[in-house]
Design an enzyme around this catalytic site. Structure first.
Site, PDB file in Angstrom:
ATOM      1  N   SER A 100      -0.590   2.682  -4.010  1.00 22.59           N
ATOM      2  CA  SER A 100      -0.168   3.781  -3.155  1.00 22.59           C
ATOM      3  C   SER A 100       1.176   3.444  -2.537  1.00 22.59           C
ATOM      4  CB  SER A 100      -1.189   4.024  -2.041  1.00 22.59           C
ATOM      5  OG  SER A 100      -2.376   4.551  -2.545  1.00 22.59           O
TER       6      SER A 100
ATOM      7  N   GLY B 205      -4.195   0.066  -5.131  1.00 24.70           N
ATOM      8  CA  GLY B 205      -3.253  -0.958  -4.721  1.00 24.70           C
ATOM      9  C   GLY B 205      -1.818  -0.535  -4.880  1.00 24.70           C
TER      10      GLY B 205
ATOM     11  N   ASP C 280       1.513  12.475   4.317  1.00 26.10           N
ATOM     12  CA  ASP C 280       0.938  11.183   3.943  1.00 26.10           C
ATOM     13  C   ASP C 280       2.045  10.190   3.578  1.00 26.10           C
ATOM     14  OD1 ASP C 280      -0.966   9.222   3.505  1.00 26.10           O
ATOM     15  OD2 ASP C 280      -1.263   9.768   1.408  1.00 26.10           O
TER      16      ASP C 280
ATOM     17  N   HIS D 175      -1.479   6.383   4.404  1.00 27.22           N
ATOM     18  CA  HIS D 175      -2.829   5.833   4.335  1.00 27.22           C
ATOM     19  C   HIS D 175      -2.842   4.339   4.007  1.00 27.22           C
ATOM     20  CE1 HIS D 175      -2.456   6.958  -0.048  1.00 27.22           C
ATOM     21  NE2 HIS D 175      -3.074   5.797  -0.187  1.00 27.22           N
TER      22      HIS D 175
END
Length: 487
Positions: free
Chosen positions: A234, A232, A157, A127
């Protein structure tokens, strides 16, 4: 800023995180006196016994690991309407739709990543870079590099990036830990770039394991930590006291968008599989069990004379699938994989997904009140070939459409019955006639002009015809609709 959120009762954000000064106290920092020089066994863990032990620092671990954590900058080109009235039907009719043309707008998001190979391969969250037209990374020493996206894996993900032009540069790769060795209460550090303030480190403990219901992904089996994770970060690193990667920070549980002490990370054992595929330049090949499952509730456990509600209850078995060939049937309960107990279907999916294709594993099966061990050979899901896929080109209303005929494995992924018929749209080319017609990915085309779409070949032959009108029966989001469009 790119981050992932988990909604409670309000708007919630997600991200990867870290942040702040290193400090610990006797109640949240068990002594790790030797962790900074060598990784102690879990049995060496102990509560601090003196002031000198409490004053121990994480600094040596941070110095060793922080060069392996990078900032990720993703640029996207998005279409923005030139007028706030563009979507208003009244103004569109009055002024004409041509008056409200959209215009491109550049946006940037921020995330973190972890170097997993000295040649310049980085692991991050999907993402963070989803839809990006340009991605760059910045190392802790200030160097910046453009990167290519090698893998985008929606099921976990996770994404793998590779430095486009590394030159003679060597990159400090992190070492993966065995995330199955983690225990609740173990100390961990989270490293990343929260809010774009720069690389930050936070400390905490593993507060839970095998968390599910956090995100809509196929492999929910998250590590939960109270190390601060904020927007910020991830894709940042969750490391143990040996400086080894135990997880990729992915989401937070928050009502405000900031850390409230509940963050989630993808276990290293899953992340490693995706990273290895990116390093080798190959594809992710996942096992397929071939059965649908549900959690064992208290009522089900009582009806099966189980002491406690654990395991994954098989509700349906794919005809001639791996599970069927291994002798599994509806009503069986899978209790463990290679001796590791499982609590629900998510745990089973995770355990099986981390096994190599072709390996034999032992599954504990509960049937009619009796437990038995079953040898199961891990198999890959069927791979589509030229006979099961089709792409329409040329002068056709369906030009730009790529389809694949349904099989039991694909039907299971899409939440359909194993015997589902039709062909599924896997890709719609931008600005193509198919897109203009309104086709979308995951649409299931059942009929075209009274011809059943039971194979990719049938669709290719029918869609290539020149006709005055098309009668289309398709299934979208579980609803079957019939449409008539011009040829």
């Amino acid at each position: 800023m790119s981050y992932r959120a988990f909604v409670i009762s309000g708007a919630v954000v997600a991200a990867m995180a870290v942040g702040g000064t290193l400090a610990f106290s006797p109640w949240n920092a068990p002594s790790q006196a030797q962790a900074v020089v060598a990784a102690p066994a879990l049995t060496d863990s102990a509560v601090p016994q003196s002031d000198s032990q409490i004053k121990l620092s994480f600094a040596p671990v941070v110095k060793a690991v922080s060069p392996s954590v990078v900032n990720v900058y993703a640029t996207r080109i998005e279409q923005q309407s030139a007028s706030p009235f563009a979507n208003d039907p009244f103004f569109s009719r009055f002024f004409g739709e041509g008056q409200f043309q959209s215009r491109p707008r550049e946006s940037q998001s921020l995330g973190s990543g972890v170097i997993v190979d000295a040649g310049g391969v980085i692991l991050t969250n999907r993402h963070v870079i989803e839809g990006a037209t340009d991605v760059r990374i910045a190392l802790s020493d200030g160097r910046e590099f453009a990167v290519d996206i090698v893998i985008e894996d929606a099921q976990t993900d996770l994404a793998v990036l590779r430095v486009r032009d590394p030159g003679d540069a060597q990159f400090p790769a992190i070492t993966f830990a065995d995330s199955d060795a983690l225990e609740v209460g173990d100390l961990v550090l989270a490293i990343g770039n929260p809010f774009g303030v720069g690389q930050t480190v936070t400390s905490g403990i593993v507060s839970a394991l095998a968390r599910t219901g956090v995100e809509r992904s196929d492999y929910e089996f998250f590590i939960q930590t109270d190390a601060a994770i904020n927007p910020g970060n991830s894709g940042g690193a969750l490391v143990d006291m040996a400086g080894h990667l135990v997880g990729i920070n992915t989401a937070i549980y928050s009502q405000s968008g900031g850390s409230v002490g509940i963050g989630f990370a993808i276990p290293a054992n899953m992340a490693k599989l995706v990273a290895e595929a990116g390093v080798s330049g190959g594809q992710i090949v996942r096992p397929w069990f071939g059965a649908k499952m549900q959690a064992v509730t208290a009522d089900i456990a009582a009806s099966l004379a189980m002491a406690a509600p654990h395991g994954a209850l098989i509700t349906e078995v794919a005809p001639d699938g791996p599970a069927a060939r291994a002798g599994f049937a509806s009503g069986d309960v899978v209790m463990s994989v290679d001796g590791v107990a499982i609590d629900d279907p998510s745990a089973f999916n995770f355990r099986l997904a981390t096994k190599p294709i072709g390996q034999s594993v032992k599954l504990e099966r509960l049937r009619n009140g009796s437990s038995e061990s079953v040898d199961f050979t891990v198999e890959a899901a069927p791979v589509p070939d030229a006979n099961t896929t089709a792409t329409i080109t040329g002068d056709s209303r369906f030009a730009g459409t790529t389809v694949r005929q349904l099989d039991p494995a694909l039907a299971e992924v899409k939440g359909l019955a194993y015997d589902a018929k039709g062909i599924i749209v896997t890709e719609v080319a931008p600005n193509s006639p198919a897109e203009a017609m309104g086709l979308k990915v995951d649409d299931i085309i059942l009929q075209l002009n009274d011809t059943a779409m039971d194979s990719a070949k049938a669709f290719a032959q029918t869609a290539g015809q020149r006709v005055r009108t098309w009668q289309i029966i398709l299934q979208r989001d579980g609803r079957v609709t019939r449409s008539i469009i011009s040829g």
